[in-house]
Enzyme design. Structure first.
Site, PDB file in Angstrom:
ATOM      1  N   THR A 100       6.418 168.256 130.874  1.00 27.38           N
ATOM      2  CA  THR A 100       7.551 169.036 131.402  1.00 27.38           C
ATOM      3  C   THR A 100       8.407 169.471 130.223  1.00 27.38           C
ATOM      4  OG1 THR A 100       8.730 166.953 131.778  1.00 27.38           O
ATOM      5  CG2 THR A 100       7.673 167.933 133.683  1.00 27.38           C
ATOM      6  N   PHE A 161       9.267 154.635 130.712  1.00 28.99           N
ATOM      7  CA  PHE A 161      10.226 154.366 129.631  1.00 28.99           C
ATOM      8  C   PHE A 161       9.552 154.008 128.307  1.00 28.99           C
ATOM      9  CE2 PHE A 161      12.227 153.254 133.691  1.00 28.99           C
ATOM     10  CZ  PHE A 161      13.290 154.141 133.685  1.00 28.99           C
ATOM     11  N   LEU A 162       8.222 154.221 128.226  1.00 30.98           N
ATOM     12  CA  LEU A 162       7.550 153.825 126.980  1.00 30.98           C
ATOM     13  C   LEU A 162       7.952 154.719 125.815  1.00 30.98           C
ATOM     14  CD1 LEU A 162       5.088 155.976 126.241  1.00 30.98           C
ATOM     15  CD2 LEU A 162       3.937 154.789 128.072  1.00 30.98           C
ATOM     16  N   ARG A 163       7.829 154.177 124.616  1.00 29.47           N
ATOM     17  CA  ARG A 163       8.116 154.941 123.402  1.00 29.47           C
ATOM     18  C   ARG A 163       6.819 155.304 122.712  1.00 29.47           C
ATOM     19  NH1 ARG A 163      11.149 150.139 120.813  1.00 29.47           N
ATOM     20  NH2 ARG A 163       9.475 149.232 122.044  1.00 29.47           N
ATOM     21  N   GLY A 262      20.327 157.573 110.987  1.00 24.89           N
ATOM     22  CA  GLY A 262      19.187 158.254 110.378  1.00 24.89           C
ATOM     23  C   GLY A 262      19.411 159.750 110.347  1.00 24.89           C
ATOM     24  N   GLY A 266      15.237 162.816 117.483  1.00 30.40           N
ATOM     25  CA  GLY A 266      14.381 163.955 117.811  1.00 30.40           C
ATOM     26  C   GLY A 266      13.228 163.512 118.674  1.00 30.40           C
ATOM     27  N   CYS A 269      11.285 163.891 123.698  1.00 32.28           N
ATOM     28  CA  CYS A 269      11.993 163.404 124.893  1.00 32.28           C
ATOM     29  C   CYS A 269      13.506 163.481 124.798  1.00 32.28           C
ATOM     30  CB  CYS A 269      11.566 161.973 125.188  1.00 32.28           C
ATOM     31  SG  CYS A 269       9.784 161.821 125.336  1.00 32.28           S
ATOM     32  N   LYS A 272      15.102 167.051 124.644  1.00 31.34           N
ATOM     33  CA  LYS A 272      14.804 167.774 125.892  1.00 31.34           C
ATOM     34  C   LYS A 272      15.606 167.186 127.058  1.00 31.34           C
ATOM     35  CE  LYS A 272      11.169 166.407 128.041  1.00 31.34           C
ATOM     36  NZ  LYS A 272      10.195 166.076 129.047  1.00 31.34           N
TER      37      LYS A 272
HETATM   38  C1  UGA Z   1      12.210 157.799 123.955  1.00 32.34           C
HETATM   39  C2  UGA Z   1      12.792 156.574 124.677  1.00 32.34           C
HETATM   40  O1  UGA Z   1      13.134 155.578 123.697  1.00 32.34           O
HETATM   41  C3  UGA Z   1      11.763 155.987 125.661  1.00 32.34           C
HETATM   42  O2  UGA Z   1      12.344 154.890 126.369  1.00 32.34           O
HETATM   43  C4  UGA Z   1      11.367 157.084 126.652  1.00 32.34           C
HETATM   44  O3  UGA Z   1      10.370 156.620 127.552  1.00 32.34           O
HETATM   45  C5  UGA Z   1      10.802 158.259 125.871  1.00 32.34           C
HETATM   46  O4  UGA Z   1      11.802 158.757 124.946  1.00 32.34           O
HETATM   47  C6  UGA Z   1      10.436 159.335 126.862  1.00 32.34           C
HETATM   48  O5  UGA Z   1      11.314 159.867 127.517  1.00 32.34           O
HETATM   49  O6  UGA Z   1       9.235 159.575 127.059  1.00 32.34           O
HETATM   50  P1  UGA Z   1      10.500 158.211 121.940  1.00 32.34           P
HETATM   51  O7  UGA Z   1      10.742 159.669 122.129  1.00 32.34           O
HETATM   52  O8  UGA Z   1       9.096 157.741 121.757  1.00 32.34           O
HETATM   53  O9  UGA Z   1      11.094 157.364 123.170  1.00 32.34           O
HETATM   54  O10 UGA Z   1      11.291 157.826 120.631  1.00 32.34           O
HETATM   55  P2  UGA Z   1      12.394 156.732 120.252  1.00 32.34           P
HETATM   56  O11 UGA Z   1      11.757 155.528 119.692  1.00 32.34           O
HETATM   57  O12 UGA Z   1      13.336 156.552 121.358  1.00 32.34           O
HETATM   58  O13 UGA Z   1      13.146 157.504 119.070  1.00 32.34           O
HETATM   59  C7  UGA Z   1      13.842 158.714 119.329  1.00 32.34           C
HETATM   60  C8  UGA Z   1      14.525 159.223 118.099  1.00 32.34           C
HETATM   61  O14 UGA Z   1      15.603 158.371 117.725  1.00 32.34           O
HETATM   62  C9  UGA Z   1      13.628 159.313 116.877  1.00 32.34           C
HETATM   63  O15 UGA Z   1      13.909 160.503 116.196  1.00 32.34           O
HETATM   64  C10 UGA Z   1      14.001 158.074 116.091  1.00 32.34           C
HETATM   65  O16 UGA Z   1      13.736 158.196 114.715  1.00 32.34           O
HETATM   66  C11 UGA Z   1      15.496 158.001 116.369  1.00 32.34           C
HETATM   67  N1  UGA Z   1      16.061 156.649 116.169  1.00 32.34           N
HETATM   68  C12 UGA Z   1      15.710 155.626 116.974  1.00 32.34           C
HETATM   69  C13 UGA Z   1      17.009 156.442 115.168  1.00 32.34           C
HETATM   70  O17 UGA Z   1      17.366 157.381 114.415  1.00 32.34           O
HETATM   71  N2  UGA Z   1      17.540 155.203 115.013  1.00 32.34           N
HETATM   72  C14 UGA Z   1      17.197 154.164 115.811  1.00 32.34           C
HETATM   73  O18 UGA Z   1      17.759 153.052 115.623  1.00 32.34           O
HETATM   74  C15 UGA Z   1      16.260 154.362 116.810  1.00 32.34           C
END
Ligand code: UGA
Length: 441
Positions: A100, A161-163, A262, A266, A269, A272
């Site tokens: 989506t 909610f997985l990453r 950081g 980005g 998810c 968006k």
């Molecule tokens: C995110 C959510 O964490 C998941 O729970 C959710 O299921 C997913 O979106 C989704 O909607 O499908 P994800 O996109 O895999 O997961 O990435 P994250 O690990 O959340 O990181 C997102 C961004 O935040 C990245 O750019 C990461 O580098 C940044 N980040 C994360 C930081 O800059 N500092 C942190 O401490 C943690």
């Protein structure tokens, strides 16, 4: 992988499940359910993805995924086919796990959901349950029910909610399972498919389940934007953002997780979903300035980093070579969608810099649009040659221990900016580097 030893084929009553879409959500969902003992048909129309998986290889970079796929294929409980209509004919449960993307106006683009409904509506079994796992605006469960036009089929929402990067670990050990629908009994049955994860089950109505997904992701963006704003303040005041995180994170009401400043958040998810929630609120005449501010703070963080790199480069970026380490939106994924690294490299180039870049997942001959204009390199040292500043933008493990003596020997000037705060800056300084990080100099 320890997970494979547990729960193997453990369900008492195996169910017949179809999963539509072999992406970051569909693949782990299909593998988890078949690992638990259910019979799963995964429908994916992309030939490459399908044949790769049929050969026991993962089409995405994801820890533990290939091992799990091979083990599940051996059990013969997973079938991977191209046709969604064929996948659903015998299925008691049908998971919609299609993409989506963000539409032009900030709303989620639901064309893949609509397309999937069109394909399956005449082939669903009476009594089947269709489960929305894709991230969709509030009201989509009703929209899917209308698109299917089948009063004998239930539709529920089951946000994921997985990453990325830890998708397998997160699917097998989620913090919670959320299922929402009109019929709470049906919702609880869907929750039961995931009972072996041991996660608490939250059963609610469909609209709340849909909103929970956006609330979770946008909460995370506001937390990150808060700490990024603090890191900007640390730069202005000569304070230290790493110590600041330590100083507030011990408070359990705040916590350490998701608190690393950081280059901005980005990926496919968070950006968006935060834009979509703003659009959802506006569509009902509401405003959530907090989220708009989190989005603006994110862009500001990226501009701030460019400013800092410009200072390190000697005051101007015109003609300066900057070596960028890391292009994916975070480590342990090959995903560059909405990657802060690419936003920052674009800003640097707009200011006249020349970018050499190294990322372990990006081959030197990559020709995708998003890396056009960058000189892609095969190693850190190659990227660093003649660069004025070495800039870390993704926290890949191999960037944590850099050989600063070797780097100093090839760079035009000894300067490093650690955009992920993964370096011991004193190590760089002892090799005569000027070394700055996020909220620390
Ligand atoms: C995110 C959510 O964490 C998941 O729970 C959710 O299921 C997913 O979106 C989704 O909607 O499908 P994800 O996109 O895999 O997961 O990435 P994250 O690990 O959340 O990181 C997102 C961004 O935040 C990245 O750019 C990461 O580098 C940044 N980040 C994360 C930081 O800059 N500092 C942190 O401490 C943690």
């Amino acid at each position: 992988m320890a997970i494979l030893g547990e729960h193997k084929g453990a369900v008492e009553h195996p169910r017949r499940v179809a999963v539509i879409g072999a992406g970051y959500v569909g693949i782990p969902t299909a593998l988890l359910l078949s690992h638990f003992g259910h019979q799963v048909v995964l429908a994916e129309r992309d030939d490459y993805r399908r044949s790769t998986m049929q050969d026991g290889r993962s089409p995405i970079i994801e820890e533990d995924l290939e091992e799990l796929l091979r083990s599940v294929l051996e059990t013969q409980r997973l079938r991977i086919i191209g046709d969604a209509a064929e996948a659903v004919v015998d299925a008691e449960f049908v998971f919609l796990c299609v993409n989506t993307p963000m539409g032009i106006d900030g709303h989620a683009d639901l064309s893949f959901i609509d397309g999937a409904c069109e394909q399956i509506k005449d082939h669903l079994m009476p009594g089947a349950v269709v489960i929305n796992k894709s991230t969709v605006p509030v009201g989509t469960t009703i929209r899917v029910a209308a698109a299917l036009g089948r009063s004998d089929v239930a539709v529920v929402s089951n946000p994921e909610f997985l990453r990325e990067g830890t998708a397998v670990r997160d699917s097998f050990g989620p913090d919670r399972t959320v299922v929402g629908g009109d019929d709470l009994e049906v919702a609880a049955t869907v929750g039961g498919l995931f009972a072996l994860t041991g996660a608490p089950l939250v059963v609610t109505d469909a609209a709340t389940a849909e909103l929970i997904k956006y609330a979770a992701n946008t909460f995370l963006t506001t937390k990150l934007s808060f700490i990024n704003a603090m890191s900007q303040l640390c730069d202005a005041l000569g304070a230290n953002a790493v110590d600041l995180v330590r100083g507030i994170g011990h408070d359990p009401r705040i916590g350490f997780s998701f608190l690393n400043p950081g280059p901005g958040w980005g990926g496919p998810c968070l950006p968006k979903d935060s834009h979509a929630l703003v659009a959802i609120a506006e569509s009902v005449g509401e405003q959530i300035p907090l989220i708009s501010a989190a989005i603006e703070t994110n862009s500001r963080q990226q501009r701030h980093i460019v400013q800092r790199v410009q200072e390190l480069a000697g005051g101007s970026l015109a003609g300066a070579r900057i070596a960028v380490l890391g292009l994916t939106f975070k480590a342990n994924t090959g995903d560059r969608r909405d990657s802060p690294a690419l936003v920052i490299t674009k800003l640097l180039r707009d200011a006249g810099a020349e970018i050499t870049a190294y990322d372990p997942t990006v081959p030197v001959d990559a020709s995708d649009d998003d890396v056009k204009g960058l000189t892609l390199c095969a190693s850190v040292l190659e990227a660093a040659r003649d660069a004025r500043v070495l800039l870390i933008l993704t926290e890949w493990n191999e960037f944590r221990e850099l050989d600063f003596d070797a780097l100093g020997g090839v760079m035009a000037q000894r300067a490093v900016f650690d955009g992920r705060n993964i370096l011991d800056l004193d190590t760089a300084r002892s090799a005569h580097f000027v070394a700055w990080g996020i909220g620390r100099s």
